[in-house]
Design a protein around this motif. Structure first.
Motif, PDB file in Angstrom:
ATOM      1  N   GLU A   1     -34.041   5.761 -33.278  1.00 26.00           N
ATOM      2  CA  GLU A   1     -34.389   7.014 -34.193  1.00 26.00           C
ATOM      3  C   GLU A   1     -32.919   6.881 -35.173  1.00 26.00           C
ATOM      4  OE1 GLU A   1     -37.446   8.479 -34.590  1.00 26.00           O
ATOM      5  OE2 GLU A   1     -37.876   6.897 -33.055  1.00 26.00           O
ATOM      6  N   GLU A   2     -32.038   6.764 -34.804  1.00 26.35           N
ATOM      7  CA  GLU A   2     -30.745   6.834 -35.463  1.00 26.35           C
ATOM      8  C   GLU A   2     -30.588   5.575 -36.398  1.00 26.35           C
ATOM      9  OE1 GLU A   2     -27.593   7.921 -33.352  1.00 26.35           O
ATOM     10  OE2 GLU A   2     -28.300  10.084 -33.085  1.00 26.35           O
ATOM     11  N   GLN A   3     -31.181   4.279 -36.085  1.00 27.33           N
ATOM     12  CA  GLN A   3     -30.752   3.045 -36.649  1.00 27.33           C
ATOM     13  C   GLN A   3     -31.225   2.878 -37.954  1.00 27.33           C
ATOM     14  OE1 GLN A   3     -32.213  -0.632 -35.417  1.00 27.33           O
ATOM     15  NE2 GLN A   3     -30.452  -1.217 -34.379  1.00 27.33           N
ATOM     16  N   HIS A   4     -30.594   2.327 -38.710  1.00 27.70           N
ATOM     17  CA  HIS A   4     -31.043   1.951 -40.042  1.00 27.70           C
ATOM     18  C   HIS A   4     -30.938   0.311 -40.269  1.00 27.70           C
ATOM     19  CE1 HIS A   4     -29.929   6.275 -40.694  1.00 27.70           C
ATOM     20  NE2 HIS A   4     -30.654   6.150 -41.751  1.00 27.70           N
ATOM     21  N   THR A   5     -31.917  -0.031 -41.212  1.00 28.97           N
ATOM     22  CA  THR A   5     -31.849  -1.399 -41.375  1.00 28.97           C
ATOM     23  C   THR A   5     -32.000  -1.696 -42.903  1.00 28.97           C
ATOM     24  OG1 THR A   5     -33.169  -1.732 -39.509  1.00 28.97           O
ATOM     25  CG2 THR A   5     -33.186  -3.582 -41.100  1.00 28.97           C
ATOM     26  N   TYR A   6     -31.350  -2.646 -43.316  1.00 27.96           N
ATOM     27  CA  TYR A   6     -31.113  -2.905 -45.065  1.00 27.96           C
ATOM     28  C   TYR A   6     -31.287  -4.488 -45.193  1.00 27.96           C
ATOM     29  CZ  TYR A   6     -28.476   1.528 -44.408  1.00 27.96           C
ATOM     30  OH  TYR A   6     -28.097   2.550 -43.740  1.00 27.96           O
ATOM     31  N   PHE A   7     -31.670  -4.951 -46.346  1.00 27.28           N
ATOM     32  CA  PHE A   7     -31.746  -6.124 -46.491  1.00 27.28           C
ATOM     33  C   PHE A   7     -31.856  -6.580 -48.004  1.00 27.28           C
ATOM     34  CE2 PHE A   7     -36.072  -5.546 -45.509  1.00 27.28           C
ATOM     35  CZ  PHE A   7     -36.768  -6.033 -46.259  1.00 27.28           C
ATOM     36  N   VAL A   8     -31.506  -7.556 -48.443  1.00 28.71           N
ATOM     37  CA  VAL A   8     -31.260  -8.251 -49.867  1.00 28.71           C
ATOM     38  C   VAL A   8     -31.866  -9.735 -49.670  1.00 28.71           C
ATOM     39  CG1 VAL A   8     -30.093  -8.799 -51.790  1.00 28.71           C
ATOM     40  CG2 VAL A   8     -29.644  -6.651 -50.919  1.00 28.71           C
ATOM     41  N   LEU A   9     -32.795 -10.173 -50.344  1.00 25.72           N
ATOM     42  CA  LEU A   9     -33.239 -11.441 -50.414  1.00 25.72           C
ATOM     43  C   LEU A   9     -33.456 -11.918 -51.628  1.00 25.72           C
ATOM     44  CD1 LEU A   9     -36.458 -10.894 -48.008  1.00 25.72           C
ATOM     45  CD2 LEU A   9     -33.933 -10.977 -47.396  1.00 25.72           C
ATOM     46  N   GLU A  10     -33.323 -13.477 -51.980  1.00 26.91           N
ATOM     47  CA  GLU A  10     -33.434 -13.965 -52.963  1.00 26.91           C
ATOM     48  C   GLU A  10     -34.924 -13.883 -53.460  1.00 26.91           C
ATOM     49  OE1 GLU A  10     -31.583 -15.349 -55.092  1.00 26.91           O
ATOM     50  OE2 GLU A  10     -29.748 -16.086 -54.183  1.00 26.91           O
ATOM     51  N   THR A  11     -35.942 -13.820 -52.661  1.00 33.48           N
ATOM     52  CA  THR A  11     -37.340 -13.610 -53.010  1.00 33.48           C
ATOM     53  C   THR A  11     -38.132 -12.981 -52.041  1.00 33.48           C
ATOM     54  OG1 THR A  11     -39.414 -14.752 -53.372  1.00 33.48           O
ATOM     55  CG2 THR A  11     -37.716 -15.861 -51.907  1.00 33.48           C
ATOM     56  N   LEU A  12     -38.909 -12.101 -52.548  1.00 38.52           N
ATOM     57  CA  LEU A  12     -39.750 -11.339 -51.401  1.00 38.52           C
ATOM     58  C   LEU A  12     -41.119 -12.102 -51.485  1.00 38.52           C
ATOM     59  CD1 LEU A  12     -38.858  -7.728 -52.671  1.00 38.52           C
ATOM     60  CD2 LEU A  12     -38.228  -8.807 -50.608  1.00 38.52           C
ATOM     61  N   GLU A  13     -41.338 -13.006 -51.882  1.00 33.25           N
ATOM     62  CA  GLU A  13     -42.691 -13.817 -51.903  1.00 33.25           C
ATOM     63  C   GLU A  13     -43.323 -13.751 -50.483  1.00 33.25           C
ATOM     64  OE1 GLU A  13     -45.012 -14.873 -54.760  1.00 33.25           O
ATOM     65  OE2 GLU A  13     -43.708 -13.203 -55.059  1.00 33.25           O
ATOM     66  N   THR A  14     -42.628 -14.315 -49.481  1.00 34.94           N
ATOM     67  CA  THR A  14     -43.012 -14.654 -48.128  1.00 34.94           C
ATOM     68  C   THR A  14     -43.887 -13.392 -47.656  1.00 34.94           C
ATOM     69  OG1 THR A  14     -41.536 -16.401 -47.838  1.00 34.94           O
ATOM     70  CG2 THR A  14     -42.809 -15.533 -45.891  1.00 34.94           C
ATOM     71  N   LEU A  15     -42.666 -12.218 -47.740  1.00 37.12           N
ATOM     72  CA  LEU A  15     -43.213 -10.846 -47.158  1.00 37.12           C
ATOM     73  C   LEU A  15     -44.306 -10.457 -48.016  1.00 37.12           C
ATOM     74  CD1 LEU A  15     -39.566  -9.106 -47.035  1.00 37.12           C
ATOM     75  CD2 LEU A  15     -41.341  -9.471 -45.197  1.00 37.12           C
ATOM     76  N   ARG A  16     -44.474 -10.526 -49.297  1.00 40.03           N
ATOM     77  CA  ARG A  16     -45.440 -10.194 -50.037  1.00 40.03           C
ATOM     78  C   ARG A  16     -46.891 -10.747 -49.951  1.00 40.03           C
ATOM     79  NH1 ARG A  16     -48.492 -11.347 -54.589  1.00 40.03           N
ATOM     80  NH2 ARG A  16     -47.306 -13.061 -55.144  1.00 40.03           N
ATOM     81  N   LYS A  17     -46.850 -12.038 -49.638  1.00 34.06           N
ATOM     82  CA  LYS A  17     -47.976 -13.039 -49.356  1.00 34.06           C
ATOM     83  C   LYS A  17     -48.558 -12.836 -48.052  1.00 34.06           C
ATOM     84  CE  LYS A  17     -47.053 -16.762 -52.841  1.00 34.06           C
ATOM     85  NZ  LYS A  17     -46.642 -18.043 -52.987  1.00 34.06           N
ATOM     86  N   ASN A  18     -47.572 -12.507 -47.040  1.00 35.84           N
ATOM     87  CA  ASN A  18     -48.095 -12.412 -45.752  1.00 35.84           C
ATOM     88  C   ASN A  18     -48.380 -10.729 -45.442  1.00 35.84           C
ATOM     89  OD1 ASN A  18     -48.197 -14.821 -43.989  1.00 35.84           O
ATOM     90  ND2 ASN A  18     -46.007 -14.957 -44.539  1.00 35.84           N
ATOM     91  N   GLY A  19     -48.567  -9.875 -46.514  1.00 33.52           N
ATOM     92  CA  GLY A  19     -48.913  -8.569 -46.449  1.00 33.52           C
ATOM     93  C   GLY A  19     -48.086  -7.553 -45.606  1.00 33.52           C
ATOM     94  N   ARG A  20     -46.861  -8.042 -45.867  1.00 36.49           N
ATOM     95  CA  ARG A  20     -45.691  -7.005 -45.147  1.00 36.49           C
ATOM     96  C   ARG A  20     -45.187  -5.972 -46.336  1.00 36.49           C
ATOM     97  NH1 ARG A  20     -48.005  -9.898 -41.906  1.00 36.49           N
ATOM     98  NH2 ARG A  20     -47.135 -10.617 -40.032  1.00 36.49           N
TER      99      ARG A  20
END
Length: 279
Positions: A153-172
């Protein structure tokens, strides 16, 4: 008390975790065109990234089967825990729960608990480390579950990617407003909601500024940093990960910072050059 932790292969394991004999990986499958890859110890990141770059279609992942988890639960350990990537991003959590039900139908009751990390990658790593820490302190099964759920509940996750295309195309990226135009070299700074969905935290022009922006977000959210272990995973960019570590060390004193290479699933979604932080 003997225990075992099963982490689906989106979560990276440290060398210490592997050597302990307490941790096991439940492998996801990866599809790149006609090629099927099992995300296990044989995973070759360089070869995978080359195949992804050359393939005209978007890579896909498939979660471990309930039977995979069931087999993992069937062991001598008295306490068994599973840590899966966010149930909002994958069927892995449901598969692990179904595996528990199958196990109990076949073999009877056992202390098995499935943690929905509400994160991914090194978020899962830290949760696995927390389970081991609680077990080594001699906590009861119920106490471990309560302590680790509170940690999630207290944990945080962060990320920076060169492209979000794979996430977008797979509906994430469902529910997200349109991400800024890539033609302007705008790099979004992303994170996870308390529910485990992906959200946008900020953006910057160029990867260096985006990484600094991500560090700003981490520092803003940090409470009691000296008691926290922070984990960084990177996809084929060790220097970038070291730069992020240095930025953090210059601004805050943490208990520890660990750096890991992304495994198959995280490599697929983070893409070449992606950096993920969990704390």
């Amino acid at each position: 008390m003997s225990y075992k932790v099963i982490v689906d292969s989106c979560g990276e394991l440290t060398a210490e975790m592997k050597a302990s004999g307490r941790f096991e990986t439940a492998s996801l499958g990866l599809e790149v065109g006609d090629c099927h890859i099992i995300d296990d110890e044989s995973f070759n990141q360089a070869e995978f990234l080359k195949n992804v770059a050359e393939c005209p279609t978007c890579p896909k992942s498939s979660c471990p089967s309930p039977e995979t988890f069931m087999e993992g639960y069937h062991c001598d350990a008295e306490h068994v825990y599973a840590v899966t990537l966010s149930s909002e991003l994958s069927g892995s959590y449901n598969s692990a729960v179904l595996g528990k039900n199958l196990y109990e139908e076949e073999y009877g009751e056992k202390d098995i608990y499935v943690f929905n990390s509400k994160s991914a990658s090194v978020g899962q790593t830290l949760i696995g480390m927390k389970i081991a820490q609680c077990e080594e302190r001699g906590m009861t099964f119920k106490e471990v579950v309560a302590a680790v759920e509170a940690y999630i509940e207290e944990q945080h996750t962060y990320f920076v990617l060169e492209t979000l295309e794979t996430l977008r195309k797979n509906g994430r990226l469902t529910g997200l407003k349109a991400i800024a135009a890539t033609v302007l070299n705008i790099k979004p700074v992303m994170g996870a909601t308390p529910k485990g969905e992906i959200c946008q935290l900020g953006q910057a022009r160029g990867i260096k500024k985006a990484l600094k922006n991500m560090v700003d977000c981490v520092i803003a959210d940090l409470k009691d940093p000296e008691s926290k272990v922070l984990a960084i995973s990177h996809c084929n960019c060790p220097q970038r990960a070291q730069d992020v570590k240095k930025m953090l060390e210059e601004r805050v004193k943490l208990k520890d910072i660990i750096i890991l290479d992304t495994r198959g699933v995280s490599s697929m979604y983070a893409n070449d050059g992606g950096v993920i932080i969990a704390v």
